[in-house]
Design a protein around this motif. Structure first.
Motif, PDB file in Angstrom:
ATOM      1  N   MET A   1       4.099 -20.947  34.716  1.00  0.00           N
ATOM      2  CA  MET A   1       3.163 -20.224  35.561  1.00  0.00           C
ATOM      3  C   MET A   1       3.415 -20.647  36.999  1.00  0.00           C
ATOM      4  O   MET A   1       3.233 -21.819  37.362  1.00  0.00           O
ATOM      5  N   ASP A   2       3.851 -19.656  37.790  1.00  0.00           N
ATOM      6  CA  ASP A   2       4.038 -19.903  39.218  1.00  0.00           C
ATOM      7  C   ASP A   2       3.887 -18.571  39.924  1.00  0.00           C
ATOM      8  O   ASP A   2       4.408 -17.553  39.439  1.00  0.00           O
ATOM      9  N   ASP A   3       3.159 -18.553  41.036  1.00  0.00           N
ATOM     10  CA  ASP A   3       2.966 -17.286  41.749  1.00  0.00           C
ATOM     11  C   ASP A   3       4.223 -16.864  42.511  1.00  0.00           C
ATOM     12  O   ASP A   3       4.270 -15.778  43.087  1.00  0.00           O
ATOM     13  N   ASP A   4       5.263 -17.695  42.485  1.00  0.00           N
ATOM     14  CA  ASP A   4       6.535 -17.347  43.114  1.00  0.00           C
ATOM     15  C   ASP A   4       7.498 -16.875  42.021  1.00  0.00           C
ATOM     16  O   ASP A   4       7.955 -17.682  41.184  1.00  0.00           O
ATOM     17  N   PRO A   5       7.859 -15.585  41.995  1.00  0.00           N
ATOM     18  CA  PRO A   5       8.744 -15.061  40.945  1.00  0.00           C
ATOM     19  C   PRO A   5      10.102 -15.749  40.919  1.00  0.00           C
ATOM     20  O   PRO A   5      10.703 -15.891  39.845  1.00  0.00           O
ATOM     21  N   PHE A   6      10.590 -16.184  42.063  1.00  0.00           N
ATOM     22  CA  PHE A   6      11.897 -16.843  42.097  1.00  0.00           C
ATOM     23  C   PHE A   6      11.879 -18.144  41.292  1.00  0.00           C
ATOM     24  O   PHE A   6      12.808 -18.454  40.537  1.00  0.00           O
ATOM     25  N   VAL A   7      10.802 -18.930  41.462  1.00  0.00           N
ATOM     26  CA  VAL A   7      10.673 -20.176  40.699  1.00  0.00           C
ATOM     27  C   VAL A   7      10.644 -19.870  39.200  1.00  0.00           C
ATOM     28  O   VAL A   7      11.272 -20.556  38.388  1.00  0.00           O
ATOM     29  N   CYS A   8       9.905 -18.827  38.826  1.00  0.00           N
ATOM     30  CA  CYS A   8       9.835 -18.434  37.408  1.00  0.00           C
ATOM     31  C   CYS A   8      11.222 -18.114  36.866  1.00  0.00           C
ATOM     32  O   CYS A   8      11.588 -18.504  35.752  1.00  0.00           O
ATOM     33  N   THR A   9      12.016 -17.401  37.642  1.00  0.00           N
ATOM     34  CA  THR A   9      13.355 -17.016  37.194  1.00  0.00           C
ATOM     35  C   THR A   9      14.239 -18.240  37.004  1.00  0.00           C
ATOM     36  O   THR A   9      14.964 -18.377  36.004  1.00  0.00           O
ATOM     37  N   VAL A  10      14.192 -19.178  37.965  1.00  0.00           N
ATOM     38  CA  VAL A  10      15.011 -20.387  37.872  1.00  0.00           C
ATOM     39  C   VAL A  10      14.645 -21.204  36.643  1.00  0.00           C
ATOM     40  O   VAL A  10      15.509 -21.670  35.883  1.00  0.00           O
ATOM     41  N   VAL A  11      13.343 -21.390  36.410  1.00  0.00           N
ATOM     42  CA  VAL A  11      12.885 -22.185  35.265  1.00  0.00           C
ATOM     43  C   VAL A  11      13.297 -21.519  33.955  1.00  0.00           C
ATOM     44  O   VAL A  11      13.784 -22.173  33.024  1.00  0.00           O
ATOM     45  N   ARG A  12      13.106 -20.193  33.868  1.00  0.00           N
ATOM     46  CA  ARG A  12      13.428 -19.486  32.626  1.00  0.00           C
ATOM     47  C   ARG A  12      14.910 -19.603  32.295  1.00  0.00           C
ATOM     48  O   ARG A  12      15.298 -19.903  31.159  1.00  0.00           O
ATOM     49  N   LYS A  13      15.791 -19.379  33.286  1.00  0.00           N
ATOM     50  CA  LYS A  13      17.228 -19.439  33.032  1.00  0.00           C
ATOM     51  C   LYS A  13      17.679 -20.849  32.695  1.00  0.00           C
ATOM     52  O   LYS A  13      18.531 -21.067  31.819  1.00  0.00           O
ATOM     53  N   THR A  14      17.122 -21.833  33.378  1.00  0.00           N
ATOM     54  CA  THR A  14      17.519 -23.222  33.119  1.00  0.00           C
ATOM     55  C   THR A  14      17.155 -23.662  31.710  1.00  0.00           C
ATOM     56  O   THR A  14      17.983 -24.216  30.966  1.00  0.00           O
ATOM     57  N   LEU A  15      15.906 -23.418  31.323  1.00  0.00           N
ATOM     58  CA  LEU A  15      15.437 -23.897  30.013  1.00  0.00           C
ATOM     59  C   LEU A  15      15.970 -23.049  28.863  1.00  0.00           C
ATOM     60  O   LEU A  15      16.103 -23.540  27.730  1.00  0.00           O
ATOM     61  N   SER A  16      16.263 -21.788  29.108  1.00  0.00           N
ATOM     62  CA  SER A  16      16.823 -20.942  28.054  1.00  0.00           C
ATOM     63  C   SER A  16      18.188 -21.449  27.613  1.00  0.00           C
ATOM     64  O   SER A  16      18.572 -21.289  26.448  1.00  0.00           O
ATOM     65  N   ARG A  17      18.927 -22.063  28.529  1.00  0.00           N
ATOM     66  CA  ARG A  17      20.231 -22.611  28.162  1.00  0.00           C
ATOM     67  C   ARG A  17      20.096 -23.758  27.150  1.00  0.00           C
ATOM     68  O   ARG A  17      21.031 -24.063  26.418  1.00  0.00           O
ATOM     69  N   ASP A  18      18.938 -24.427  27.156  1.00  0.00           N
ATOM     70  CA  ASP A  18      18.676 -25.504  26.194  1.00  0.00           C
ATOM     71  C   ASP A  18      18.001 -24.987  24.928  1.00  0.00           C
ATOM     72  O   ASP A  18      17.378 -25.756  24.184  1.00  0.00           O
ATOM     73  N   GLN A  19      18.103 -23.700  24.684  1.00  0.00           N
ATOM     74  CA  GLN A  19      17.582 -23.064  23.462  1.00  0.00           C
ATOM     75  C   GLN A  19      16.058 -23.046  23.382  1.00  0.00           C
ATOM     76  O   GLN A  19      15.488 -22.910  22.302  1.00  0.00           O
ATOM     77  N   TYR A  20      15.370 -23.178  24.508  1.00  0.00           N
ATOM     78  CA  TYR A  20      13.931 -22.986  24.528  1.00  0.00           C
ATOM     79  C   TYR A  20      13.638 -21.491  24.678  1.00  0.00           C
ATOM     80  O   TYR A  20      14.385 -20.768  25.338  1.00  0.00           O
ATOM     81  N   ARG A  21      12.533 -21.064  24.060  1.00  0.00           N
ATOM     82  CA  ARG A  21      12.050 -19.698  24.315  1.00  0.00           C
ATOM     83  C   ARG A  21      11.020 -19.789  25.431  1.00  0.00           C
ATOM     84  O   ARG A  21      10.007 -20.483  25.278  1.00  0.00           O
ATOM     85  N   VAL A  22      11.281 -19.107  26.518  1.00  0.00           N
ATOM     86  CA  VAL A  22      10.475 -19.269  27.730  1.00  0.00           C
ATOM     87  C   VAL A  22       9.847 -17.944  28.122  1.00  0.00           C
ATOM     88  O   VAL A  22      10.506 -16.904  28.131  1.00  0.00           O
ATOM     89  N   GLU A  23       8.540 -17.984  28.432  1.00  0.00           N
ATOM     90  CA  GLU A  23       7.849 -16.829  29.020  1.00  0.00           C
ATOM     91  C   GLU A  23       7.352 -17.240  30.391  1.00  0.00           C
ATOM     92  O   GLU A  23       6.837 -18.361  30.556  1.00  0.00           O
ATOM     93  N   THR A  24       7.472 -16.360  31.366  1.00  0.00           N
ATOM     94  CA  THR A  24       6.997 -16.658  32.715  1.00  0.00           C
ATOM     95  C   THR A  24       5.970 -15.628  33.141  1.00  0.00           C
ATOM     96  O   THR A  24       6.083 -14.445  32.810  1.00  0.00           O
ATOM     97  N   VAL A  25       4.954 -16.091  33.852  1.00  0.00           N
ATOM     98  CA  VAL A  25       3.927 -15.202  34.419  1.00  0.00           C
ATOM     99  C   VAL A  25       3.645 -15.676  35.831  1.00  0.00           C
ATOM    100  O   VAL A  25       3.859 -16.841  36.169  1.00  0.00           O
ATOM    101  N   THR A  26       3.118 -14.756  36.647  1.00  0.00           N
ATOM    102  CA  THR A  26       2.824 -15.085  38.051  1.00  0.00           C
ATOM    103  C   THR A  26       1.342 -15.073  38.341  1.00  0.00           C
ATOM    104  O   THR A  26       0.940 -15.331  39.485  1.00  0.00           O
TER     105      THR A  26
END
Length: 504
Positions: A1-26
């Motif tokens: 959860m971050d009101d900055d969409p860019f931060v959400c995108t970075v977190v999702r891509k980083t953690l997805s590489r470690d096989q986590y399922r990630v959902e982001t909301v703003t």
């Protein structure tokens, strides 16, 4: 959860590489909706947001899911924020702008901490299960058991009302607390419905919950069952409506209760059977005594007037009558032991002298069966304070069995000594070289009426109560009986009796 969409995108891509399922909301409100809809493992949230502060979001999320892991992302870490985060149970922080590797390590650490917390909860649950089991199985009285279970359910789950409904063909048994007369009928109807329709639960999948409504709010009704045997229903009512969170705990209590009820019922049935058996023994022994006395009296009288060969026939009648008399005496002794009505005529005597007399009486039987009797006696008296007749009978039973279950060419040895150097106990060993006792029979040979062979195939006489009487007579004197045996090689019975006190 971050009101900055860019931060959400970075977190999702980083953690997805470690096989986590990630959902982001703003938006925080959307985050709360998603958390309510699905059990997530971890929440990463920014602190500074326009609608809801990140720490408030964390507090509301933790209120919904107590085991939720939380990582706070912040561009500034004031003392107030950190203090509030710690009070919320947040132990992991990451400072913006963050390094990718730092993000991965922080998430991995938070998830590992959450795993350890869950394992701790599971261990605490196992401790609770053990405590419940000990408490619930502390009694075999059904009424006391119902009150114990009701108290546990109310104390541990916060139930406002509890009922245990036990099915019975004649009159269903009900134990309840917190349910008034107006509600009782409705709750009983719910219990009957669950008992009649619910599938017998599997221990691996937990017990099914049948919801209902009464004046007490949300209700859980769980079947009480052991394997395919249904016993009744446990009903618990809650005002706060948090029944889903309590389902597993209540299921554990219901499972323990089911086992305890079955055990109590089986114990009650065995106790009733034992009572009936004791009554039968009392009646049978009493009714046999009068006609047996007549047979013995008239047979003894007739023997004086008969010829020698006819007197021999009558002697066989007397032998059989004395055998029946011995059986009746055994039955009387057994019943007195059951009813704890045994009276002891205590005297101090040399147990070894008593053994010599007993063996002398059994010598004829040993000679008849061609089995030598050996005595190994100490040089000094072995003094005990006991009822001489009862100890004589107890040891005579052991020697008689050693002869009875021996084999041609075998032998019986009786050894008397002190059990230990402190000389507080006398030990008498009765050893034979007979057929021995199997491991399966070894644990049951002191049970009354137990035979090591089926009654229709037995070649040796006896009712299977001699060893039971021996054990009872020895234990009433504060002693004990032990046995060792090897099938095909023989058995040794050890009898321990306390020595006579110095003052006699």
């Amino acid at each position: 959860m971050d009101d900055d969409p860019f931060v959400c995108t970075v977190v999702r891509k980083t953690l997805s590489r470690d096989q986590y399922r990630v959902e982001t909301v703003t938006r925080p409100e959307v985050a709360l909706q998603r958390l309510a809809a699905e059990p997530f493992d971890l929440l990463l949230t920014d602190i500074s947001m326009p609608e809801i502060n990140g720490l408030e979001l964390a507090e509301r999320a933790r209120a919904q899911h107590a085991s939720l892991g939380i990582v706070v992302m912040t561009g500034y870490g004031s003392f107030d924020n950190i203090s509030r985060a710690v009070r919320t149970g947040i132990a992991d922080f990451i400072t913006k702008p963050f390094d990718i590797e730092e993000l991965r390590l922080t998430v991995a650490r938070a998830l590992e901490r959450q795993r350890l917390q869950r394992n701790n909860v599971r261990l605490q649950t196992l401790v609770k299960v053990f405590e419940y089991s000990q408490t619930i199985n502390s009694t075999l009285d059904l009424d006391a058991l119902y009150h114990i279970v009701i108290d546990i359910v109310r104390r541990e789950t916060g139930a406002t009302a509890v009922m245990i409904w036990i099915a019975d063909e004649q009159d269903p048994c009900v134990a309840a607390s917190g349910i008034d007369a107006d509600q009782l009928s409705a709750v009983e109807d719910l219990a009957r419905h669950v008992f009649a329709t619910a599938q017998v639960p599997s221990a691996q999948h937990g017990m099914p919950i049948a919801p209902g409504r009464t004046g007490k709010g949300a209700v859980m009704a769980l079947p009480l069952a052991v394997h395919d045997e249904r016993l009744g229903v446990l009903v618990a009512a809650y005002d706060d409506g948090q029944k889903a969170a309590l389902a597993e705990l209540l299921a554990i209590i219901a499972n323990q209760t089911s086992l305890a009820i079955r055990n109590a019922r089986q114990f009650a049935a065995l106790r009733e059977l034992d009572h009936l058996k004791s009554e039968f023994i009392g009646i049978a022994s009493h009714e046999l005594r009068t006609p047996l006395s007549l047979v013995l009296g008239y047979s003894s009288l007739l023997r004086q007037y008969l010829q020698s060969h006819e007197s021999g026939y009558l002697q066989q009648v007397l032998k059989g009558a004395h055998r029946i008399s011995d059986i009746v005496d055994d039955l009387v002794n057994l019943r007195q032991s059951d009813l704890q009505q045994m009276t002891l005529d205590l005297t101090v005597f040399d147990v070894w002298e008593m053994l010599r007399e007993t063996v002398a009486e059994l010598r004829a039987l040993a000679n008849e069966r061609e089995i030598p009797l050996h005595l190994q006696h100490p040089s000094e008296p072995l003094l005990i304070r006991a009822d001489r007749d009862k100890i004589t009978l107890a040891l005579a039973n052991l020697v008689d069995n050693a002869l009875k279950f021996n084999r041609p060419g075998g032998s019986v040895t009786i050894i008397g000594t002190y059990a230990a150097t402190n000389r507080r106990e006398v030990r008498i060993d009765v050893c034979d070289t007979g057929i021995g006792i199997t491991q399966r029979d070894l644990s049951r040979i002191f049970e009354r009426f137990y035979q090591t062979a089926p009654s229709i195939t037995r070649i040796r006489n006896g009712m299977g109560i001699g060893l039971a009487i021996t054990k009872s007579f020895v234990e009433v004197h504060g002693g004990r009986v032990q046995v060792e045996s090897t099938p095909g090689r023989g058995s040794t019975f050890h009898v321990y009796l306390p020595v006579a006190p110095p003052d006699g």
